[in-house]
Design a protein around this motif. Structure first.
Motif, mmCIF file in Angstrom:
data_model
loop_
_atom_site.group_PDB
_atom_site.id
_atom_site.type_symbol
_atom_site.label_atom_id
_atom_site.label_comp_id
_atom_site.label_asym_id
_atom_site.label_seq_id
_atom_site.Cartn_x
_atom_site.Cartn_y
_atom_site.Cartn_z
ATOM 1 N N ILE A 123 0.842 -1.203 0.000
ATOM 2 C CA ILE A 123 0.000 0.000 0.000
ATOM 3 C C ILE A 123 0.876 1.252 0.000
ATOM 4 C CG2 ILE A 123 -1.764 1.289 1.236
ATOM 5 C CD1 ILE A 123 -2.763 -1.275 -0.045
ATOM 6 N N ASN A 124 1.939 1.228 0.794
ATOM 7 C CA ASN A 124 2.847 2.384 0.846
ATOM 8 C C ASN A 124 3.558 2.589 -0.485
ATOM 9 O OD1 ASN A 124 2.231 2.985 3.516
ATOM 10 N ND2 ASN A 124 3.832 1.647 4.327
ATOM 11 N N VAL A 125 3.920 1.486 -1.143
ATOM 12 C CA VAL A 125 4.555 1.594 -2.458
ATOM 13 C C VAL A 125 3.590 2.210 -3.464
ATOM 14 C CG1 VAL A 125 5.478 0.288 -4.410
ATOM 15 C CG2 VAL A 125 6.182 -0.288 -2.094
ATOM 16 N N LEU A 126 2.314 1.790 -3.408
ATOM 17 C CA LEU A 126 1.305 2.369 -4.295
ATOM 18 C C LEU A 126 1.128 3.860 -4.016
ATOM 19 C CD1 LEU A 126 -0.892 2.110 -6.436
ATOM 20 C CD2 LEU A 126 -2.474 1.355 -4.639
ATOM 21 N N LYS A 127 1.083 4.239 -2.743
ATOM 22 C CA LYS A 127 0.961 5.658 -2.388
ATOM 23 C C LYS A 127 2.152 6.443 -2.912
ATOM 24 C CE LYS A 127 -1.760 5.025 1.861
ATOM 25 N NZ LYS A 127 -1.738 5.153 3.343
ATOM 26 N N ARG A 128 3.358 5.887 -2.729
ATOM 27 C CA ARG A 128 4.557 6.575 -3.201
ATOM 28 C C ARG A 128 4.512 6.743 -4.718
ATOM 29 N NH1 ARG A 128 10.277 3.791 -2.225
ATOM 30 N NH2 ARG A 128 9.745 4.203 -0.049
ATOM 31 N N SER A 129 4.054 5.714 -5.415
ATOM 32 C CA SER A 129 3.968 5.790 -6.872
ATOM 33 C C SER A 129 3.009 6.888 -7.309
ATOM 34 C CB SER A 129 3.514 4.436 -7.438
ATOM 35 O OG SER A 129 4.384 3.397 -7.057
ATOM 36 N N LEU A 130 1.867 6.982 -6.646
ATOM 37 C CA LEU A 130 0.893 8.020 -6.982
ATOM 38 C C LEU A 130 1.441 9.411 -6.681
ATOM 39 C CD1 LEU A 130 -2.363 6.296 -5.652
ATOM 40 C CD2 LEU A 130 -1.723 6.641 -8.037
ATOM 41 N N ILE A 131 2.149 9.547 -5.543
ATOM 42 C CA ILE A 131 2.718 10.847 -5.174
ATOM 43 C C ILE A 131 3.775 11.275 -6.189
ATOM 44 C CG2 ILE A 131 4.147 12.050 -3.469
ATOM 45 C CD1 ILE A 131 2.712 10.414 -1.310
ATOM 46 N N VAL A 132 4.664 10.351 -6.558
ATOM 47 C CA VAL A 132 5.712 10.662 -7.537
ATOM 48 C C VAL A 132 5.086 11.054 -8.873
ATOM 49 C CG1 VAL A 132 7.577 9.666 -8.912
ATOM 50 C CG2 VAL A 132 7.490 9.263 -6.459
ATOM 51 N N ALA A 133 4.027 10.330 -9.280
ATOM 52 C CA ALA A 133 3.365 10.638 -10.548
ATOM 53 C C ALA A 133 2.697 12.010 -10.495
ATOM 54 C CB ALA A 133 2.340 9.559 -10.874
ATOM 55 N N ASP A 159 15.188 10.844 -4.467
ATOM 56 C CA ASP A 159 13.887 11.233 -5.000
ATOM 57 C C ASP A 159 14.047 12.231 -6.141
ATOM 58 O OD1 ASP A 159 12.927 9.653 -3.032
ATOM 59 O OD2 ASP A 159 11.941 11.230 -1.874
ATOM 60 N N PHE A 160 14.999 13.153 -5.972
ATOM 61 C CA PHE A 160 15.236 14.167 -7.011
ATOM 62 C C PHE A 160 15.593 13.512 -8.338
ATOM 63 C CE2 PHE A 160 18.439 16.496 -9.430
ATOM 64 C CZ PHE A 160 17.744 17.662 -9.730
ATOM 65 N N ALA A 161 16.463 12.504 -8.303
ATOM 66 C CA ALA A 161 16.902 11.852 -9.538
ATOM 67 C C ALA A 161 15.741 11.172 -10.247
ATOM 68 C CB ALA A 161 18.001 10.838 -9.225
ATOM 69 N N VAL A 162 14.875 10.495 -9.480
ATOM 70 C CA VAL A 162 13.744 9.789 -10.074
ATOM 71 C C VAL A 162 12.762 10.777 -10.706
ATOM 72 C CG1 VAL A 162 11.762 8.304 -9.587
ATOM 73 C CG2 VAL A 162 13.968 7.834 -8.511
ATOM 74 N N ILE A 163 12.414 11.822 -9.964
ATOM 75 C CA ILE A 163 11.456 12.796 -10.494
ATOM 76 C C ILE A 163 12.075 13.563 -11.662
ATOM 77 C CG2 ILE A 163 10.172 14.906 -9.941
ATOM 78 C CD1 ILE A 163 9.794 13.792 -7.129
ATOM 79 N N SER A 182 -5.133 16.541 -21.629
ATOM 80 C CA SER A 182 -4.521 15.498 -22.455
ATOM 81 C C SER A 182 -3.073 15.267 -22.049
ATOM 82 C CB SER A 182 -4.591 15.889 -23.935
ATOM 83 O OG SER A 182 -5.927 15.991 -24.370
ATOM 84 N N GLY A 183 -2.369 16.353 -21.748
ATOM 85 C CA GLY A 183 -0.986 16.233 -21.290
ATOM 86 C C GLY A 183 -0.890 15.518 -19.957
ATOM 87 N N VAL A 184 -1.835 15.813 -19.051
ATOM 88 C CA VAL A 184 -1.863 15.134 -17.757
ATOM 89 C C VAL A 184 -2.022 13.628 -17.954
ATOM 90 C CG1 VAL A 184 -3.245 14.805 -15.664
ATOM 91 C CG2 VAL A 184 -2.678 17.111 -16.436
ATOM 92 N N THR A 185 -2.897 13.247 -18.859
ATOM 93 C CA THR A 185 -3.108 11.817 -19.129
ATOM 94 C C THR A 185 -1.841 11.163 -19.650
ATOM 95 O OG1 THR A 185 -5.433 12.236 -19.662
ATOM 96 C CG2 THR A 185 -4.502 10.160 -20.408
ATOM 97 N N LEU A 186 -1.157 11.838 -20.588
ATOM 98 C CA LEU A 186 0.033 11.263 -21.209
ATOM 99 C C LEU A 186 1.241 11.261 -20.277
ATOM 100 C CD1 LEU A 186 -0.195 12.749 -24.811
ATOM 101 C CD2 LEU A 186 -0.758 10.442 -24.065
ATOM 102 N N VAL A 187 1.212 12.077 -19.226
ATOM 103 C CA VAL A 187 2.330 12.120 -18.286
ATOM 104 C C VAL A 187 2.046 11.260 -17.054
ATOM 105 C CG1 VAL A 187 3.646 13.596 -16.701
ATOM 106 C CG2 VAL A 187 3.168 14.370 -19.027
ATOM 107 N N PHE A 188 0.861 11.419 -16.471
ATOM 108 C CA PHE A 188 0.574 10.745 -15.203
ATOM 109 C C PHE A 188 0.528 9.227 -15.347
ATOM 110 C CE2 PHE A 188 -2.183 8.961 -11.976
ATOM 111 C CZ PHE A 188 -1.696 9.547 -10.815
#
Length: 279
Positions: free
Chosen positions: A58-68, A145-149, A204-210
């Motif tokens: 669950i925490n990994v999923l939350k982190r993934s959503l936050i990073v996205a 985190d900086f490198a990933v984002i 549309s950009g949000v969809t293609l990025v997120f």
């Protein structure tokens, strides 16, 4: 047009082979126990229970959503001004050059581009080499985190810029002329006319990025190191390392549902502002 209906058949076959059949296989694996054979399927919900019962997943999923989300917001903040400058300020010849410069990186495989960032961000990379030449202390950039984002923004921001740029170029400039005739200044014209009419491009950009950001696995693996895990890395590990295709399929199905829901939200938000205002 009826004579050309047969042209759609190759696409239908392609979609069935590469989209429908793999998704059906994922669904079958997700709802069955490990070790099934073709003749005996044992259905279960344990794969989903295992995911939602473990706080780590669950925490990994939350982190993934936050990073996205962070990646998407940064792409909007950087991409909108760039698209606006290209569409409304740059000359015709400069527009083509700028669009080409934005598009060229997408011609290179994303994995190759991400590997190239390693040479820039690593401890003895380009940035720290420049800082050392200037007598400044080195920075810890890689495996953070900086490198990933940074890697995600670098890879996905062209999609945001191009979508917003397309929306801005299609906008009817007569609305701006009418607003100026009625006494609106440039800020009011932007807030009342340009921004609302460009929102379809932003969405549309949000969809293609997120969507690709939330499921990315090789960017966090390369730039975040083995310690930085997002949901895409968990799925990859279940399929390639643990060999637990059933649990990996369950996570994939959960992510598919999340993405379908997010696409539904963006579709609800993607309405023509001009039509709503009766323009």
């Amino acid at each position: 047009m009826k004579n050309f209906k047969f042209l759609v058949y190759p696409y239908l076959v392609w979609a069935a082979v590469l989209i429908v059949i793999p998704m059906l296989m994922i669904a079958v694996y997700a709802f069955t126990v490990r070790g099934n054979d073709v003749m005996t399927f044992k259905f279960t919900l344990d794969n989903f229970k295992e995911f939602f019962a473990d706080a780590v997943f669950i925490n990994v999923l939350k982190r993934s959503l936050i990073v996205a989300v962070v990646t998407t917001v940064i792409c909007i903040l950087l991409g909108y001004p760039a698209a606006y400058i290209i569409a409304n300020i740059a000359g015709e010849r400069d527009k083509l050059t700028m669009v080409l410069l934005i598009t060229i990186p997408t011609w290179i495989n994303m994995l190759v581009r991400t590997y190239a960032l390693l040479g820039i961000l690593k401890d003895n990379g380009l940035i720290n080499t420049v800082l050392g030449a200037l007598g400044l202390p080195a920075l810890k950039l890689i495996h953070t985190d900086f490198a990933v984002i940074f890697g995600m923004v670098y890879n996905f921001i062209p999609f945001m810029i191009l979508q917003i740029y397309t929306s801005l170029t299609k906008m009817d400039k007569s609305y701006l002329e009418a607003a100026e005739d009625l006494g609106a200044n440039k800020v009011q014209c932007f807030l009342k006319i340009t921004l609302p009419l460009s929102l379809p491009g932003v969405i549309s950009g949000v969809t293609l990025v997120f969507l690709p950001a939330v499921s990315s696995f090789f960017i966090p693996k390369l730039l975040g190191g083995g310690q930085y895990v997002l949901i895409g890395n968990v799925i990859e590990n279940q399929f390639l390392t643990a060999g637990n295709w059933n649990f990996g399929s369950a996570i994939s199905l959960i992510m598919a549902v999340v993405m379908i829901f997010l696409m539904w939200l963006t579709k609800k938000a993607d309405k023509d502002p001009a039509a709503e205002r009766g323009l």
